[in-house]
Design a protein around this motif. Sequence first.
Motif, PDB file in Angstrom:
ATOM      1  N   HIS A  74      -2.641  10.878   4.604  1.00 51.03           N
ATOM      2  CA  HIS A  74      -2.930   9.482   4.952  1.00 51.03           C
ATOM      3  C   HIS A  74      -1.915   8.920   5.938  1.00 51.03           C
ATOM      4  O   HIS A  74      -1.579   7.736   5.892  1.00 51.03           O
ATOM      5  CB  HIS A  74      -2.959   8.629   3.683  1.00 51.03           C
ATOM      6  CG  HIS A  74      -3.964   9.079   2.673  1.00 51.03           C
ATOM      7  ND1 HIS A  74      -5.329   8.999   2.899  1.00 51.03           N
ATOM      8  CD2 HIS A  74      -3.809   9.642   1.443  1.00 51.03           C
ATOM      9  CE1 HIS A  74      -5.973   9.467   1.842  1.00 51.03           C
ATOM     10  NE2 HIS A  74      -5.077   9.872   0.958  1.00 51.03           N
ATOM     11  N   GLY A  75      -1.446   9.758   6.838  1.00 47.94           N
ATOM     12  CA  GLY A  75      -0.436   9.329   7.788  1.00 47.94           C
ATOM     13  C   GLY A  75      -0.860   8.183   8.672  1.00 47.94           C
ATOM     14  O   GLY A  75      -0.071   7.262   8.943  1.00 47.94           O
ATOM     15  N   ALA A  76      -2.099   8.186   9.135  1.00 49.60           N
ATOM     16  CA  ALA A  76      -2.566   7.126  10.040  1.00 49.60           C
ATOM     17  C   ALA A  76      -2.528   5.775   9.352  1.00 49.60           C
ATOM     18  O   ALA A  76      -2.060   4.775   9.914  1.00 49.60           O
ATOM     19  CB  ALA A  76      -3.975   7.450  10.529  1.00 49.60           C
ATOM     20  N   GLU A  77      -3.012   5.733   8.115  1.00 53.55           N
ATOM     21  CA  GLU A  77      -3.046   4.464   7.384  1.00 53.55           C
ATOM     22  C   GLU A  77      -1.636   3.977   7.057  1.00 53.55           C
ATOM     23  O   GLU A  77      -1.327   2.787   7.205  1.00 53.55           O
ATOM     24  CB  GLU A  77      -3.847   4.630   6.086  1.00 53.55           C
ATOM     25  CG  GLU A  77      -5.306   4.962   6.279  1.00 53.55           C
ATOM     26  CD  GLU A  77      -5.584   6.460   6.298  1.00 53.55           C
ATOM     27  OE1 GLU A  77      -6.733   6.844   6.053  1.00 53.55           O
ATOM     28  OE2 GLU A  77      -4.633   7.244   6.559  1.00 53.55           O
ATOM     29  N   VAL A  78      -0.794   4.889   6.622  1.00 51.30           N
ATOM     30  CA  VAL A  78       0.572   4.515   6.254  1.00 51.30           C
ATOM     31  C   VAL A  78       1.354   4.010   7.461  1.00 51.30           C
ATOM     32  O   VAL A  78       2.027   2.974   7.398  1.00 51.30           O
ATOM     33  CB  VAL A  78       1.300   5.706   5.600  1.00 51.30           C
ATOM     34  CG1 VAL A  78       2.807   5.452   5.498  1.00 51.30           C
ATOM     35  CG2 VAL A  78       0.723   5.987   4.221  1.00 51.30           C
ATOM     36  N   ARG A  84       2.680  -2.988  10.843  1.00 48.93           N
ATOM     37  CA  ARG A  84       2.321  -4.365  10.505  1.00 48.93           C
ATOM     38  C   ARG A  84       3.433  -5.028   9.701  1.00 48.93           C
ATOM     39  O   ARG A  84       3.842  -6.160   9.983  1.00 48.93           O
ATOM     40  CB  ARG A  84       1.018  -4.381   9.709  1.00 48.93           C
ATOM     41  CG  ARG A  84       0.493  -5.777   9.399  1.00 48.93           C
ATOM     42  CD  ARG A  84      -0.661  -5.741   8.419  1.00 48.93           C
ATOM     43  NE  ARG A  84      -0.200  -5.426   7.063  1.00 48.93           N
ATOM     44  CZ  ARG A  84       0.314  -6.320   6.220  1.00 48.93           C
ATOM     45  NH1 ARG A  84       0.472  -7.585   6.588  1.00 48.93           N
ATOM     46  NH2 ARG A  84       0.679  -5.957   5.008  1.00 48.93           N
ATOM     47  N   VAL A  85       3.948  -4.320   8.697  1.00 49.03           N
ATOM     48  CA  VAL A  85       4.981  -4.880   7.833  1.00 49.03           C
ATOM     49  C   VAL A  85       6.291  -5.092   8.596  1.00 49.03           C
ATOM     50  O   VAL A  85       6.977  -6.107   8.406  1.00 49.03           O
ATOM     51  CB  VAL A  85       5.197  -3.953   6.621  1.00 49.03           C
ATOM     52  CG1 VAL A  85       6.475  -4.311   5.871  1.00 49.03           C
ATOM     53  CG2 VAL A  85       3.998  -4.032   5.690  1.00 49.03           C
ATOM     54  N   LEU A  86       6.623  -4.157   9.469  1.00 44.59           N
ATOM     55  CA  LEU A  86       7.870  -4.292  10.214  1.00 44.59           C
ATOM     56  C   LEU A  86       7.852  -5.528  11.101  1.00 44.59           C
ATOM     57  O   LEU A  86       8.885  -6.184  11.284  1.00 44.59           O
ATOM     58  CB  LEU A  86       8.131  -3.034  11.044  1.00 44.59           C
ATOM     59  CG  LEU A  86       9.496  -2.963  11.724  1.00 44.59           C
ATOM     60  CD1 LEU A  86      10.633  -3.098  10.717  1.00 44.59           C
ATOM     61  CD2 LEU A  86       9.639  -1.659  12.510  1.00 44.59           C
ATOM     62  N   THR A 113       0.963  -2.694   1.517  1.00 43.95           N
ATOM     63  CA  THR A 113       2.295  -2.545   0.951  1.00 43.95           C
ATOM     64  C   THR A 113       2.421  -3.314  -0.358  1.00 43.95           C
ATOM     65  O   THR A 113       2.094  -4.502  -0.416  1.00 43.95           O
ATOM     66  CB  THR A 113       3.343  -3.062   1.946  1.00 43.95           C
ATOM     67  OG1 THR A 113       3.211  -2.330   3.171  1.00 43.95           O
ATOM     68  CG2 THR A 113       4.758  -2.878   1.403  1.00 43.95           C
ATOM     69  N   THR A 114       2.909  -2.658  -1.386  1.00 48.58           N
ATOM     70  CA  THR A 114       3.223  -3.342  -2.634  1.00 48.58           C
ATOM     71  C   THR A 114       4.705  -3.663  -2.735  1.00 48.58           C
ATOM     72  O   THR A 114       5.083  -4.607  -3.431  1.00 48.58           O
ATOM     73  CB  THR A 114       2.789  -2.508  -3.860  1.00 48.58           C
ATOM     74  OG1 THR A 114       3.477  -1.256  -3.857  1.00 48.58           O
ATOM     75  CG2 THR A 114       1.277  -2.264  -3.843  1.00 48.58           C
ATOM     76  N   PHE A 152       1.602   3.437  14.517  1.00 44.87           N
ATOM     77  CA  PHE A 152       2.733   2.601  14.104  1.00 44.87           C
ATOM     78  C   PHE A 152       3.082   1.597  15.197  1.00 44.87           C
ATOM     79  O   PHE A 152       3.179   0.380  14.947  1.00 44.87           O
ATOM     80  CB  PHE A 152       3.922   3.505  13.796  1.00 44.87           C
ATOM     81  CG  PHE A 152       5.239   2.804  13.609  1.00 44.87           C
ATOM     82  CD1 PHE A 152       5.415   1.865  12.602  1.00 44.87           C
ATOM     83  CD2 PHE A 152       6.322   3.115  14.429  1.00 44.87           C
ATOM     84  CE1 PHE A 152       6.644   1.235  12.421  1.00 44.87           C
ATOM     85  CE2 PHE A 152       7.544   2.496  14.243  1.00 44.87           C
ATOM     86  CZ  PHE A 152       7.705   1.548  13.245  1.00 44.87           C
ATOM     87  N   PHE A 153       3.234   2.078  16.407  1.00 46.17           N
ATOM     88  CA  PHE A 153       3.620   1.186  17.505  1.00 46.17           C
ATOM     89  C   PHE A 153       2.503   0.208  17.858  1.00 46.17           C
ATOM     90  O   PHE A 153       2.773  -0.947  18.211  1.00 46.17           O
ATOM     91  CB  PHE A 153       4.029   2.009  18.722  1.00 46.17           C
ATOM     92  CG  PHE A 153       5.287   2.802  18.518  1.00 46.17           C
ATOM     93  CD1 PHE A 153       6.454   2.188  18.092  1.00 46.17           C
ATOM     94  CD2 PHE A 153       5.313   4.168  18.741  1.00 46.17           C
ATOM     95  CE1 PHE A 153       7.620   2.917  17.899  1.00 46.17           C
ATOM     96  CE2 PHE A 153       6.471   4.908  18.551  1.00 46.17           C
ATOM     97  CZ  PHE A 153       7.633   4.276  18.130  1.00 46.17           C
ATOM     98  N   ALA A 154       1.245   0.635  17.769  1.00 50.97           N
ATOM     99  CA  ALA A 154       0.127  -0.257  18.079  1.00 50.97           C
ATOM    100  C   ALA A 154       0.038  -1.406  17.075  1.00 50.97           C
ATOM    101  O   ALA A 154      -0.348  -2.527  17.436  1.00 50.97           O
ATOM    102  CB  ALA A 154      -1.179   0.526  18.098  1.00 50.97           C
ATOM    103  N   ALA A 155       0.385  -1.134  15.817  1.00 52.73           N
ATOM    104  CA  ALA A 155       0.284  -2.161  14.776  1.00 52.73           C
ATOM    105  C   ALA A 155       1.479  -3.108  14.778  1.00 52.73           C
ATOM    106  O   ALA A 155       1.422  -4.180  14.162  1.00 52.73           O
ATOM    107  CB  ALA A 155       0.144  -1.507  13.411  1.00 52.73           C
TER     108      ALA A 155
END
Length: 206
Positions: A74-78, A84-86, A113-114, A152-155
Amino acid sequence: MKHGYTNSTVGDGALIVKCYQGPEAAFRLGTESRYLRRLRGRLPVPRVHQVTSTSLTTRFVSGAHGQDLIDEGHGAEVLAECGRVLSGIHRLGIVHGDFGPQNMLFDPATFRTTAILDWEWAHPGRPVEDLAWCEWIIRSHHAEHVPLLSRFFAAYDGPVPSWAERQEAMVERCRSLIDFCGRWEPGGAGEKLWHERLDTTAAWTE
């Protein structure tokens, strides 16, 4: 916590007790407890239960570990969720200091993220520090998923520094960890490991 190395962490399903190890242990404990209290309600972080001179106890948060989810495909989702969180962390003017899937818990059904964990290195700083370190984690521990760093960078809702800037930040962090390990156990296995990682990091090409 199999992914930790500057602390020992144990839990009973209700509470998590973290004891700090190495140089500046008390300072890092104080940093983490301060940021967790400051960020509660603003970011998904564990609730502080108790602080002593050597340990921090937080409420248990359920979720799947980010690196485990990557290993499960699930690398893409993570990585998209990491980006987004960063953005949210950086909008508060904070650098996490050890950001990446290794310090995040996710809902395994939605990949939201929890909890963002391990704030002991948090400080005001440059966003490139966190962007570069998350990339370093993927390049070092999940090399087959490097192409997914684009997610990661796109989000990430902000400017992404150049490869040269990101690599320089990775090298700086490796050097700081050489220093940390050298003060903890001069000439020990940790210091040697980070020297090896520094050489590897400096040799990477985009």
